[in-house]
Write an enzyme that holds these catalytic residues in place. Structure first.
Site, PDB file in Angstrom:
ATOM      1  N   GLY A  49     -17.993 -53.666 -69.533  1.00 57.75           N
ATOM      2  CA  GLY A  49     -19.078 -53.273 -68.636  1.00 57.75           C
ATOM      3  C   GLY A  49     -20.356 -53.217 -69.446  1.00 57.75           C
ATOM      4  O   GLY A  49     -20.479 -53.896 -70.480  1.00 57.75           O
ATOM      5  N   ARG A  50     -21.293 -52.389 -69.004  1.00 51.41           N
ATOM      6  CA  ARG A  50     -22.566 -52.339 -69.724  1.00 51.41           C
ATOM      7  C   ARG A  50     -22.399 -51.679 -71.085  1.00 51.41           C
ATOM      8  O   ARG A  50     -23.045 -52.081 -72.058  1.00 51.41           O
ATOM      9  CB  ARG A  50     -23.611 -51.629 -68.883  1.00 51.41           C
ATOM     10  CG  ARG A  50     -24.014 -52.519 -67.705  1.00 51.41           C
ATOM     11  CD  ARG A  50     -24.960 -51.828 -66.766  1.00 51.41           C
ATOM     12  NE  ARG A  50     -26.220 -51.514 -67.396  1.00 51.41           N
ATOM     13  CZ  ARG A  50     -26.864 -50.355 -67.223  1.00 51.41           C
ATOM     14  NH1 ARG A  50     -26.330 -49.409 -66.481  1.00 51.41           N
ATOM     15  NH2 ARG A  50     -28.014 -50.153 -67.786  1.00 51.41           N
ATOM     16  N   ILE A  51     -21.538 -50.677 -71.188  1.00 57.86           N
ATOM     17  CA  ILE A  51     -21.347 -50.016 -72.485  1.00 57.86           C
ATOM     18  C   ILE A  51     -20.618 -50.953 -73.446  1.00 57.86           C
ATOM     19  O   ILE A  51     -21.039 -51.129 -74.599  1.00 57.86           O
ATOM     20  CB  ILE A  51     -20.622 -48.658 -72.337  1.00 57.86           C
ATOM     21  CG1 ILE A  51     -21.498 -47.691 -71.521  1.00 57.86           C
ATOM     22  CG2 ILE A  51     -20.302 -48.059 -73.712  1.00 57.86           C
ATOM     23  CD1 ILE A  51     -20.834 -46.381 -71.147  1.00 57.86           C
ATOM     24  N   THR A 103     -14.271 -43.740 -76.499  1.00 58.46           N
ATOM     25  CA  THR A 103     -15.383 -42.968 -75.928  1.00 58.46           C
ATOM     26  C   THR A 103     -15.372 -43.110 -74.406  1.00 58.46           C
ATOM     27  O   THR A 103     -16.384 -42.868 -73.755  1.00 58.46           O
ATOM     28  CB  THR A 103     -16.753 -43.465 -76.455  1.00 58.46           C
ATOM     29  OG1 THR A 103     -16.865 -44.864 -76.194  1.00 58.46           O
ATOM     30  CG2 THR A 103     -16.916 -43.204 -77.938  1.00 58.46           C
ATOM     31  N   SER A 104     -14.215 -43.541 -73.838  1.00 66.10           N
ATOM     32  CA  SER A 104     -14.188 -43.781 -72.384  1.00 66.10           C
ATOM     33  C   SER A 104     -13.641 -42.563 -71.651  1.00 66.10           C
ATOM     34  O   SER A 104     -14.398 -41.636 -71.336  1.00 66.10           O
ATOM     35  CB  SER A 104     -13.406 -45.056 -72.078  1.00 66.10           C
ATOM     36  OG  SER A 104     -12.041 -44.939 -72.453  1.00 66.10           O
ATOM     37  N   ARG A 105     -12.330 -42.540 -71.418  1.00 64.31           N
ATOM     38  CA  ARG A 105     -11.684 -41.386 -70.808  1.00 64.31           C
ATOM     39  C   ARG A 105     -10.377 -41.145 -71.546  1.00 64.31           C
ATOM     40  O   ARG A 105      -9.657 -42.097 -71.874  1.00 64.31           O
ATOM     41  CB  ARG A 105     -11.417 -41.614 -69.320  1.00 64.31           C
ATOM     42  CG  ARG A 105     -12.647 -41.479 -68.423  1.00 64.31           C
ATOM     43  CD  ARG A 105     -13.159 -40.039 -68.364  1.00 64.31           C
ATOM     44  NE  ARG A 105     -14.305 -39.868 -67.499  1.00 64.31           N
ATOM     45  CZ  ARG A 105     -15.582 -39.866 -67.907  1.00 64.31           C
ATOM     46  NH1 ARG A 105     -15.865 -40.056 -69.183  1.00 64.31           N
ATOM     47  NH2 ARG A 105     -16.564 -39.672 -67.052  1.00 64.31           N
ATOM     48  N   GLU A 146      -8.273 -32.877 -71.953  1.00 63.72           N
ATOM     49  CA  GLU A 146      -9.384 -32.110 -72.490  1.00 63.72           C
ATOM     50  C   GLU A 146      -9.791 -30.953 -71.584  1.00 63.72           C
ATOM     51  O   GLU A 146      -9.653 -31.056 -70.377  1.00 63.72           O
ATOM     52  CB  GLU A 146     -10.590 -33.027 -72.790  1.00 63.72           C
ATOM     53  CG  GLU A 146     -11.277 -33.649 -71.610  1.00 63.72           C
ATOM     54  CD  GLU A 146     -12.399 -34.596 -72.080  1.00 63.72           C
ATOM     55  OE1 GLU A 146     -12.127 -35.519 -72.857  1.00 63.72           O
ATOM     56  OE2 GLU A 146     -13.536 -34.387 -71.664  1.00 63.72           O
ATOM     57  N   HIS A 153     -16.413 -34.813 -76.531  1.00 63.24           N
ATOM     58  CA  HIS A 153     -17.003 -35.491 -75.351  1.00 63.24           C
ATOM     59  C   HIS A 153     -18.541 -35.385 -75.352  1.00 63.24           C
ATOM     60  O   HIS A 153     -19.134 -34.849 -74.405  1.00 63.24           O
ATOM     61  CB  HIS A 153     -16.419 -34.927 -74.043  1.00 63.24           C
ATOM     62  CG  HIS A 153     -16.479 -35.924 -72.908  1.00 63.24           C
ATOM     63  ND1 HIS A 153     -15.562 -35.980 -71.888  1.00 63.24           N
ATOM     64  CD2 HIS A 153     -17.375 -36.904 -72.630  1.00 63.24           C
ATOM     65  CE1 HIS A 153     -15.881 -36.946 -71.041  1.00 63.24           C
ATOM     66  NE2 HIS A 153     -16.981 -37.517 -71.462  1.00 63.24           N
ATOM     67  N   ILE A 154     -19.132 -35.887 -76.428  1.00 61.12           N
ATOM     68  CA  ILE A 154     -20.592 -35.796 -76.567  1.00 61.12           C
ATOM     69  C   ILE A 154     -21.249 -37.169 -76.711  1.00 61.12           C
ATOM     70  O   ILE A 154     -22.419 -37.258 -77.090  1.00 61.12           O
ATOM     71  CB  ILE A 154     -20.989 -34.943 -77.799  1.00 61.12           C
ATOM     72  CG1 ILE A 154     -20.321 -35.481 -79.079  1.00 61.12           C
ATOM     73  CG2 ILE A 154     -20.674 -33.469 -77.584  1.00 61.12           C
ATOM     74  CD1 ILE A 154     -20.967 -35.004 -80.364  1.00 61.12           C
TER      75      ILE A 154
HETATM   76  C1  GLV Z   1     -19.489 -39.155 -69.559  1.00 54.35           C
HETATM   77  O1  GLV Z   1     -18.362 -39.156 -69.974  1.00 54.35           O
HETATM   78  C2  GLV Z   1     -19.891 -39.818 -68.365  1.00 54.35           C
HETATM   79  O2  GLV Z   1     -19.042 -40.369 -67.645  1.00 54.35           O
HETATM   80  O3  GLV Z   1     -21.110 -39.793 -68.079  1.00 54.35           O
END
Ligand code: GLV
Ligand code: GLV
Length: 328
Positions: A155-157, A236-238, A267, A285-286
């Site tokens: 995706g965009r990330i 860094t997703s879920r 979490e 989760h930052i």
């Molecule tokens: C952070 O985890 C978001 O989904 O914005």
């Protein structure tokens, strides 16, 4: 005046703008809103502005048959029963702005660099006054330059990560997604590969998929076994995209070299044993917690509300099909 319920105070000036035009009630404490208070707020309001820590299920949605919209302060929206809200004709919006894309892409590299260069271990070592002088082999790590980065979820990330990896760090990019993107492949000299090939060939693997039924435990014991012994996993997703128990076991056995995690399966709880491992870097989760991203997210969440209230479609709608349905 429309009544808007906000489940937690947000950084930046956006909420002040909302207050000028509408009646806004904010859950005042700096913690996750208790279920009862959430239900009460939803009953009271016309519009709900909520966070990824608020579970918006059938019960919450049914608490107010006149709920006009749900504005989620997050990119992800797995906290919401999207199917049910869509059935009820309720638009759901999210906040996938450029700042959050940049913030999460950067944090992905923060983790990748930290774990491969053993930054946290080295910091602890130095603070403990264990540094007695330069050594050829002290805390040796791994380079990113020239290595293969496997991106799962483009995706965009994922694309933001590819851009930085290819152009900034000289990494070779391979990717897997449910869709192929030939334009992307050309622009970043990236190669589309099946998941098992990505697992086998990557030196770093980074996850950028949404949490869906099909992505839950996408990385489990079997997948970890396919990875190189020298490879690193970044998430860094879920959290639930990775079987965290299997990951702890793989890290313990040094089946893979290390991991950098910002999200956790249960979490804020962590899998047993995770914090005792040296070869993992953990952040709470930052990834989107930059001043830029968090205030942009607040503006997006507010502007999405103002758009829908003025009868327009919000640009960032998760379930745009509701607009058609509601105009029937
Ligand atoms: C952070 O985890 C978001 O989904 O914005
Ligand atoms: C390391 O500090 C070097 O000078 O090579």
């Amino acid at each position: 005046m429309v009544k808007i319920f906000v489940t937690r105070n947000l950084p930046g000036e956006a909420i002040a703008k909302l207050k000028k035009k509408h009646t806004v009630q904010i859950y005042p404490k700096d913690k996750v809103i208790p279920r009862k208070k959430l239900l009460k707020g939803v009953k009271w309001c016309d519009v709900l502005l909520c966070l990824l820590t608020d579970k918006i299920d059938k019960e919450v949605i049914d608490a107010n048959p006149n709920l006009k919209m749900i504005s989620n302060y997050a990119v992800g929206f797995n906290n919401i029963d999207v199917k049910y809200a869509t059935e009820k004709g309720i638009p759901i919006t999210n906040t996938p702005g450029q700042a959050i894309v940049d913030a999460v892409a950067e944090h992905t590299f923060a983790l990748m660099l930290a774990v491969s260069k053993r930054v946290v271990e080295a910091d602890t070592f130095t603070r403990k006054k264990k540094y007695r002088g330069w050594s050829p082999t002290l805390l040796m790590g791994t380079e990113l330059t020239g290595k293969t980065l496997g991106i799962i979820g483009l995706g965009r990330i994922g694309t933001g990560v590819a851009e930085r990896a290819g152009h900034g760090l000289g990494m070779k990019v391979i990717y897997h997604d449910v869709r192929r993107d030939k334009k992307f492949e050309k622009k970043y000299k990236a190669q589309f590969v099946p998941l098992n090939k990505l697992l086998k060939n990557s030196d770093f693997i980074t996850l950028h998929v949404p949490l869906l039924k099909s992505t839950r435990h996408l990385i489990g014991a079997k997948e970890l076994k396919m990875m190189k012994k020298t490879s690193f996993l970044i998430n860094t997703s879920r959290g639930p995209v990775v079987d965290e128990k299997a990951l702890v076991s793989a890290l313990k056995k040094r089946q893979i070299a290390g991991a950098g995690l910002d999200v956790y399966e249960f979490e804020p709880k962590l899998a047993p044993g995770l914090t005792r491992l040296q070869n993992v870097v953990l952040t709470p989760h930052i990834a989107s917690a930059t001043i830029e991203a968090r205030s942009e997210m607040a503006w997006d969440a507010v502007n999405n509300i103002l758009a829908v209230l003025s009868g327009k479609k919000a640009a960032k709608t998760v379930n745009p099909e509701v607009y058609k349905k509601n105009n029937k």
